[in-house]
Design a protein around this motif. Structure first.
Motif, mmCIF file in Angstrom:
data_model
loop_
_atom_site.group_PDB
_atom_site.id
_atom_site.type_symbol
_atom_site.label_atom_id
_atom_site.label_comp_id
_atom_site.label_asym_id
_atom_site.label_seq_id
_atom_site.Cartn_x
_atom_site.Cartn_y
_atom_site.Cartn_z
ATOM 1 N N LEU A 9 1.026 -1.227 0.013
ATOM 2 C CA LEU A 9 0.016 -0.100 -0.011
ATOM 3 C C LEU A 9 1.030 1.288 -0.106
ATOM 4 C CD1 LEU A 9 -2.867 1.143 0.138
ATOM 5 C CD2 LEU A 9 -2.682 1.099 2.578
ATOM 6 N N LEU A 10 1.976 1.392 0.712
ATOM 7 C CA LEU A 10 3.019 2.338 0.798
ATOM 8 C C LEU A 10 3.440 2.631 -0.531
ATOM 9 C CD1 LEU A 10 5.025 2.075 3.992
ATOM 10 C CD2 LEU A 10 3.098 3.449 3.760
ATOM 11 N N ARG A 11 3.926 1.714 -1.269
ATOM 12 C CA ARG A 11 4.462 1.610 -2.630
ATOM 13 C C ARG A 11 3.489 2.192 -3.559
ATOM 14 N NH1 ARG A 11 5.783 -3.404 -6.830
ATOM 15 N NH2 ARG A 11 6.969 -2.021 -8.169
ATOM 16 N N SER A 12 2.079 1.723 -3.441
ATOM 17 C CA SER A 12 1.218 2.302 -4.409
ATOM 18 C C SER A 12 0.928 3.741 -4.188
ATOM 19 C CB SER A 12 -0.024 1.407 -4.173
ATOM 20 O OG SER A 12 -0.193 0.070 -4.008
ATOM 21 N N LEU A 13 0.727 3.999 -2.924
ATOM 22 C CA LEU A 13 0.645 5.629 -2.687
ATOM 23 C C LEU A 13 1.963 6.299 -3.083
ATOM 24 C CD1 LEU A 13 -0.733 5.531 1.097
ATOM 25 C CD2 LEU A 13 -1.987 6.403 -0.843
ATOM 26 N N GLY A 14 2.957 5.874 -2.988
ATOM 27 C CA GLY A 14 4.351 6.371 -3.392
ATOM 28 C C GLY A 14 4.165 6.712 -4.912
ATOM 29 N N ILE A 15 3.981 5.834 -5.584
ATOM 30 C CA ILE A 15 3.915 5.604 -7.110
ATOM 31 C C ILE A 15 2.945 6.821 -7.542
ATOM 32 C CG2 ILE A 15 3.304 4.355 -9.078
ATOM 33 C CD1 ILE A 15 4.558 2.147 -8.026
ATOM 34 N N LEU A 16 1.749 7.002 -6.823
ATOM 35 C CA LEU A 16 0.853 7.867 -7.235
ATOM 36 C C LEU A 16 1.234 9.246 -6.987
ATOM 37 C CD1 LEU A 16 -2.679 6.258 -6.457
ATOM 38 C CD2 LEU A 16 -1.511 6.463 -8.675
ATOM 39 N N CYS A 17 2.219 9.389 -5.697
ATOM 40 C CA CYS A 17 2.699 10.839 -5.461
ATOM 41 C C CYS A 17 3.636 11.172 -6.391
ATOM 42 C CB CYS A 17 3.628 10.423 -4.297
ATOM 43 S SG CYS A 17 4.470 12.015 -3.860
ATOM 44 N N LYS A 18 4.412 10.337 -7.135
ATOM 45 C CA LYS A 18 5.269 10.908 -7.940
ATOM 46 C C LYS A 18 4.537 10.892 -9.520
ATOM 47 C CE LYS A 18 9.007 10.698 -5.373
ATOM 48 N NZ LYS A 18 9.550 11.842 -4.875
ATOM 49 N N ILE A 19 3.783 10.150 -9.828
ATOM 50 C CA ILE A 19 2.942 10.276 -11.079
ATOM 51 C C ILE A 19 1.949 11.523 -11.157
ATOM 52 C CG2 ILE A 19 1.821 9.234 -13.038
ATOM 53 C CD1 ILE A 19 3.169 6.719 -12.402
ATOM 54 N N ILE A 20 1.137 11.698 -9.919
ATOM 55 C CA ILE A 20 -0.183 12.318 -9.968
ATOM 56 C C ILE A 20 -0.036 13.459 -8.976
ATOM 57 C CG2 ILE A 20 -2.672 12.111 -9.449
ATOM 58 C CD1 ILE A 20 -2.128 10.807 -11.925
ATOM 59 N N THR A 21 -0.008 13.184 -7.564
ATOM 60 C CA THR A 21 -0.152 14.215 -6.554
ATOM 61 C C THR A 21 0.906 15.203 -6.803
ATOM 62 O OG1 THR A 21 0.807 12.733 -4.952
ATOM 63 C CG2 THR A 21 -1.817 12.644 -5.264
ATOM 64 N N GLY A 22 2.182 14.753 -6.710
ATOM 65 C CA GLY A 22 3.047 15.655 -6.715
ATOM 66 C C GLY A 22 3.199 16.582 -7.804
ATOM 67 N N PRO A 23 3.171 16.199 -9.153
ATOM 68 C CA PRO A 23 3.265 17.168 -10.372
ATOM 69 C C PRO A 23 2.155 18.099 -10.215
ATOM 70 C CG PRO A 23 3.783 14.857 -11.079
ATOM 71 C CD PRO A 23 3.353 14.666 -9.510
ATOM 72 N N TYR A 24 0.734 17.335 -9.858
ATOM 73 C CA TYR A 24 -0.501 18.200 -9.770
ATOM 74 C C TYR A 24 -0.209 19.365 -8.741
ATOM 75 C CZ TYR A 24 -5.089 19.751 -8.118
ATOM 76 O OH TYR A 24 -5.990 20.624 -8.112
ATOM 77 N N PHE A 25 0.249 19.356 -7.622
ATOM 78 C CA PHE A 25 0.172 20.439 -6.730
ATOM 79 C C PHE A 25 1.468 21.232 -7.017
ATOM 80 C CE2 PHE A 25 -2.265 17.464 -3.671
ATOM 81 C CZ PHE A 25 -3.086 18.632 -3.352
ATOM 82 N N LEU A 26 2.682 20.636 -7.832
ATOM 83 C CA LEU A 26 3.555 21.840 -8.544
ATOM 84 C C LEU A 26 2.884 22.790 -9.253
ATOM 85 C CD1 LEU A 26 6.488 22.490 -8.378
ATOM 86 C CD2 LEU A 26 6.969 20.692 -10.110
ATOM 87 N N LYS A 27 2.131 22.004 -10.438
ATOM 88 C CA LYS A 27 1.297 23.068 -11.232
ATOM 89 C C LYS A 27 0.658 23.800 -10.672
ATOM 90 C CE LYS A 27 0.475 23.496 -15.738
ATOM 91 N NZ LYS A 27 1.647 23.930 -16.709
ATOM 92 N N ALA A 28 -0.129 23.564 -9.545
ATOM 93 C CA ALA A 28 -1.215 24.417 -8.891
ATOM 94 C C ALA A 28 -0.568 25.551 -8.521
ATOM 95 C CB ALA A 28 -1.989 23.575 -7.926
ATOM 96 N N THR A 29 0.754 25.427 -7.939
ATOM 97 C CA THR A 29 1.377 26.591 -7.500
ATOM 98 C C THR A 29 1.991 27.585 -8.330
ATOM 99 O OG1 THR A 29 3.493 25.272 -7.047
ATOM 100 C CG2 THR A 29 2.193 25.185 -5.230
ATOM 101 N N GLU A 30 2.374 27.150 -9.803
ATOM 102 C CA GLU A 30 2.630 27.716 -10.776
ATOM 103 C C GLU A 30 1.674 28.602 -11.343
ATOM 104 O OE1 GLU A 30 4.353 24.837 -13.272
ATOM 105 O OE2 GLU A 30 6.282 24.651 -12.074
ATOM 106 N N VAL A 31 0.327 28.095 -11.660
ATOM 107 C CA VAL A 31 -0.681 28.772 -12.112
ATOM 108 C C VAL A 31 -1.127 29.749 -11.226
ATOM 109 C CG1 VAL A 31 -3.059 28.551 -13.202
ATOM 110 C CG2 VAL A 31 -1.390 26.931 -13.350
#
Length: 443
Positions: free
Chosen positions: A45-67
């Motif tokens: 479960l940790l691995r699954s959350l971590g993969i989604l962090c790198k592909i989904i949530t991390g890039p999303y919040f980075l983009k949200a701070t740039e817009v």
């Protein structure tokens, strides 16, 4: 949460090494952390959350701070839902990093490489990724509905609605509110949650300034009305909490009852298997099996006897998931004859013999001093020092010391399967691990 899961999975082996190096006994929290980090399902479960962090949530919040303007996030929301749909339909795409949230070059980091390369139950990882993406999609569809097709902010630029310039593109406001709530709960632990929430709303909404602008008579009327409605609110809130408490208590009682029933059934089946093993013995060679089978006259007796032997292997020894089909007595409505059951039993014997050769012999544990964690009646875990005295017919005799001098102790019987499960789950530790390094890790 996703970010911390990625870091925890990346560091979990180092954390385990740290715990193993401690000389003192573990506290409750330390023992709980240790058990979690040794549990393959939890790590998956940790691995699954971590993969989604790198592909989904991390890039999303980075983009949200740039817009700068929330109206410019419409395309981001649509892309997010599209990628989530892809992962729901085919989660292996996330596991292989074949789809990214945004186009363009992507720079790998050490944590992401570890998440992708570590082979840990890929099938279960895909199941978790699919379920997590399902939840994220439902929440995102509801949260961003006004910015999607059919919503009032769909395809509207920031220049058209100037008032949206001050709207945040991320949930930092919610994070601040939760931080304030957490701080006030710790500062005034005796206050109710409703009182603290009302205090935060009163300050953040600048209610006092708004009230001062009213006439004195109007101020008094608003205050009186608020006090009157507060009594009704408190009554309804109390009734709601009482109803929730009753429902939760009932659910817990039913779960506890079901757990006791399953435990009792499992214990009865195990006792029956051990009793069968004591009566007829454990057949561990093809010659022994054929010798015993020839003594039986009817096919029914042969089938029942073979079933008892297979049940002994099922209840006493650890069976891998890919061997579960050998436990079946029928398939697609067709009952197995004694020849099919005999073949399955012979396969069990061969698998067990190979497992002993590749891992360790059960006799290697005899004489070893152990630390065994038991859950007592109060629900707390308690560590007992002891020793494995003997092994015979798949059953260990274990003594747990009642005193520091190790003169008085209680003797228990544990099957080979129970010992292996306790070792893998971190509930049994071998003090002398010269030949038993596997005892300290699930890897």
């Amino acid at each position: 949460m996703f970010y911390n899961a990625a870091g925890t999975f990346f560091m979990h082996k180092l954390v385990l090494q740290y715990f193993y190096s401690l000389k003192a006994s573990y506290t409750f929290n330390q023992n709980f952390i240790l058990l979690c980090l040794q549990n393959k399902t939890f790590l998956t479960l940790l691995r699954s959350l971590g993969i989604l962090c790198k592909i989904i949530t991390g890039p999303y919040f980075l983009k949200a701070t740039e817009v700068g303007n929330i109206l410019d996030m419409g395309s981001v929301f649509q892309r997010l839902l599209y990628v989530l749909d892809l992962f729901i339909e085919n989660p292996i795409l996330a596991l292989n990093n074949e789809v990214s949230l945004f186009y363009g070059p992507y720079f790998y980091d050490e944590v992401f490489e570890f998440l992708l390369k570590t082979s840990l139950n890929d099938n279960l990882t895909c199941v978790f990724i699919k379920r997590l993406c399902n939840v994220l999609k439902r929440k995102a569809s509801k949260l961003f509905s006004e910015f999607l097709s059919g919503g009032k902010y769909f395809n509207i630029s920031g220049n058209e609605l100037k008032e949206c310039n001050s709207c945040d593109t991320n949930n930092i406001c919610l994070e601040i509110l939760m931080g304030q709530l957490d701080f006030k709960l710790k500062a005034s632990s005796t206050s109710s949650l409703n009182s603290i929430e009302s205090s935060i709303l009163y300050c953040n909404n600048r209610t006092e300034e708004w009230l001062k602008k009213k006439d004195i008579s109007e101020q008094q009327e608003i205050i009186d009305q608020a006090r009157s409605e507060n009594r009704t609110f408190m009554l309804k809130d109390r009734e709601k909490n009482e109803e929730l408490f009753r429902k939760q208590t009932k659910i817990l009682e039913e779960k506890e009852k079901e757990a006791r029933r399953k435990k009792g059934k499992k214990s009865t089946e195990l006792d029956r298997a051990i009793e069968d093993m004591r009566k007829v013995g454990l057949w561990e060679s093809e010659g022994k099996i054929r010798e015993e089978i020839e003594k039986l006259k009817t096919k029914k007796e042969k089938v029942e006897t073979l079933k008892r032997q297979i049940n002994i292997y099922k209840k006493v020894f650890k069976i891998e998931k890919n061997q579960k089909e050998l436990l079946q007595f029928s398939s697609k409505g067709k009952v197995f004859d004694h020849n099919k059951l005999l073949d399955n039993l012979l396969k069990f014997i061969e698998l067990r013999r190979n497992a002993q050769e590749t891992r360790f012999h059960p006799d290697d544990l005899v004489g070893k001093e152990i630390v065994h964690t038991w859950t007592i009646e109060s629900g707390e875990n308690q560590d007992w020092e002891g020793q494995i005295r003997s092994f015979e017919n798949g059953v260990y005799k274990v003594v747990n010391w009642d005193d520091k001098e190790r003169k008085n102790g209680s003797e228990f019987e544990l099957t080979e399967r129970e010992i292996n499960i306790d070792i893998q789950e971190g509930n049994l530790f071998i003090k002398d691990t010269t030949k038993l390094d596997h005892c300290y890790s699930t890897f």
